[in-house]
Design an enzyme around this catalytic site. Structure first.
Site, PDB file in Angstrom:
ATOM      1  CG  ASP A  15     -11.626  31.556  19.710  1.00 54.77           C
ATOM      2  OD1 ASP A  15     -11.288  31.256  18.421  1.00 54.77           O
ATOM      3  OD2 ASP A  15     -12.718  30.853  20.260  1.00 54.77           O
ATOM      4  CB  CYS A  43     -18.191  37.042   5.947  1.00 53.46           C
ATOM      5  SG  CYS A  43     -16.657  36.529   6.853  1.00 53.46           S
ATOM      6  CG  HIS A  69     -14.565  37.309   2.810  1.00 47.60           C
ATOM      7  ND1 HIS A  69     -14.851  36.946   3.841  1.00 47.60           N
ATOM      8  CD2 HIS A  69     -14.778  36.477   1.775  1.00 47.60           C
ATOM      9  CE1 HIS A  69     -15.208  35.733   3.535  1.00 47.60           C
ATOM     10  NE2 HIS A  69     -15.217  35.523   2.463  1.00 47.60           N
ATOM     11  CB  CYS A 114     -16.991  40.410   6.534  1.00 47.63           C
ATOM     12  SG  CYS A 114     -15.641  39.979   5.446  1.00 47.63           S
ATOM     13  CG  HIS A 153      -6.997  29.720  16.035  1.00 43.69           C
ATOM     14  ND1 HIS A 153      -8.184  29.696  16.783  1.00 43.69           N
ATOM     15  CD2 HIS A 153      -7.439  29.245  14.690  1.00 43.69           C
ATOM     16  CE1 HIS A 153      -9.313  29.188  15.939  1.00 43.69           C
ATOM     17  NE2 HIS A 153      -8.499  28.795  14.861  1.00 43.69           N
ATOM     18  CG  ASN A 204      -7.868  24.863  12.064  1.00 45.17           C
ATOM     19  OD1 ASN A 204      -6.965  24.099  12.188  1.00 45.17           O
ATOM     20  ND2 ASN A 204      -8.759  25.325  13.359  1.00 45.17           N
ATOM     21  CG  HIS A 238     -12.880  36.489   7.106  1.00 47.65           C
ATOM     22  ND1 HIS A 238     -13.397  37.555   6.610  1.00 47.65           N
ATOM     23  CD2 HIS A 238     -11.577  36.945   7.600  1.00 47.65           C
ATOM     24  CE1 HIS A 238     -12.837  38.570   6.700  1.00 47.65           C
ATOM     25  NE2 HIS A 238     -11.334  38.231   7.309  1.00 47.65           N
ATOM     26  CG  HIS A 274      -9.866  32.246  11.514  1.00 50.54           C
ATOM     27  ND1 HIS A 274     -10.753  31.779  10.238  1.00 50.54           N
ATOM     28  CD2 HIS A 274      -9.680  31.200  12.238  1.00 50.54           C
ATOM     29  CE1 HIS A 274     -11.265  30.627  10.811  1.00 50.54           C
ATOM     30  NE2 HIS A 274     -10.742  30.068  11.907  1.00 50.54           N
TER      31      HIS A 274
HETATM   32  P1  AMP Z   1     -11.797  27.907  13.022  1.00 49.06           P
HETATM   33  O1  AMP Z   1     -12.361  26.501  13.840  1.00 49.06           O
HETATM   34  O2  AMP Z   1     -10.354  27.416  12.979  1.00 49.06           O
HETATM   35  O3  AMP Z   1     -12.574  28.012  11.709  1.00 49.06           O
HETATM   36  O4  AMP Z   1     -11.885  28.861  14.009  1.00 49.06           O
HETATM   37  C1  AMP Z   1     -12.971  29.692  14.163  1.00 49.06           C
HETATM   38  C2  AMP Z   1     -12.969  30.378  15.579  1.00 49.06           C
HETATM   39  O5  AMP Z   1     -14.026  31.199  15.780  1.00 49.06           O
HETATM   40  C3  AMP Z   1     -13.256  29.235  16.643  1.00 49.06           C
HETATM   41  O6  AMP Z   1     -12.271  28.875  17.550  1.00 49.06           O
HETATM   42  C4  AMP Z   1     -14.532  29.920  17.478  1.00 49.06           C
HETATM   43  O7  AMP Z   1     -14.678  30.005  18.740  1.00 49.06           O
HETATM   44  C5  AMP Z   1     -14.340  31.574  17.004  1.00 49.06           C
HETATM   45  N1  AMP Z   1     -15.467  32.357  17.045  1.00 49.06           N
HETATM   46  C6  AMP Z   1     -16.737  32.110  16.104  1.00 49.06           C
HETATM   47  N2  AMP Z   1     -17.685  33.071  16.444  1.00 49.06           N
HETATM   48  C7  AMP Z   1     -16.773  34.192  17.075  1.00 49.06           C
HETATM   49  C8  AMP Z   1     -17.088  35.332  17.627  1.00 49.06           C
HETATM   50  N3  AMP Z   1     -18.380  35.855  17.193  1.00 49.06           N
HETATM   51  N4  AMP Z   1     -16.327  35.814  18.435  1.00 49.06           N
HETATM   52  C9  AMP Z   1     -15.188  35.448  18.685  1.00 49.06           C
HETATM   53  N5  AMP Z   1     -14.762  34.213  18.051  1.00 49.06           N
HETATM   54  C10 AMP Z   1     -15.762  33.546  17.678  1.00 49.06           C
HETATM   55 ZN    ZN Z   2     -15.209  37.674   5.706  1.00 47.44          ZN
END
Ligand code: AMP
Ligand code: ZN
Length: 114
Positions: free
Chosen positions: A30, A4, A46, A7, A102, A87, A98, A100
């Site tokens: 982000d 993940c 997780h 993680c 925003h 989301n 995982h 999250h």
């Molecule tokens: P979601 O589309 O709601 O699953 O949001 C996932 C978010 O994770 C997106 O806005 C991506 O830009 C962000 N994301 C993916 N990989 C990384 C990373 N390595 N560091 C920071 N943000 C990330």
């Molecule tokens: Zn995770």
């Protein structure tokens, strides 16, 4: 090592721009920001998504909101306001499995959802 990506970020195996942290949650910017402030708040355990949260894990949601308040504070957007988005699943374009939150702000956001 966990497969993940979040993680791995929490473990420090993948670099991230740390904004704030508590015992239960971690906040980082982000990589693809959609607003001047765009921070992700993730639980340190997780959990695949909000739809997978169990009764025993329910307190992590409160921990995430409390850390989001701190994120808003240190980002200077607590007074101006911010949007919290979570989301869940494919129709919401969830891309990282995982849980999250925003945290979006720093500008007047769109006056509608969806
Ligand atoms: P979601 O589309 O709601 O699953 O949001 C996932 C978010 O994770 C997106 O806005 C991506 O830009 C962000 N994301 C993916 N990989 C990384 C990373 N390595 N560091 C920071 N943000 C990330
Ligand atoms: Zn995770």
């Amino acid at each position: 090592m966990s497969e993940c990506i979040f993680c791995q970020i929490i473990a420090g195996d993948i670099p991230s721009n740390r904004v704030a942290e508590s015992d239960a949650a971690y906040a980082f910017t982000d990589i693809n920001p959609h607003a001047p402030v765009h921070v992700l708040v993730v639980p340190k355990i997780h959990v695949e998504s909000a739809d997978h949260l169990t009764t025993e894990q329910a307190s992590v949601m409160g921990d995430m909101i409390l850390l989001a308040q701190e994120v808003a504070d240190v980002s200077g957007i607590r007074e101006s306001g911010y949007r919290l988005i979570m989301n869940v699943g494919p129709d919401a374009w969830m891309s990282v499995p995982h849980l999250h939150l925003h945290v979006l702000g720093g500008q007047r956001l769109a006056g509608h959802l969806g």
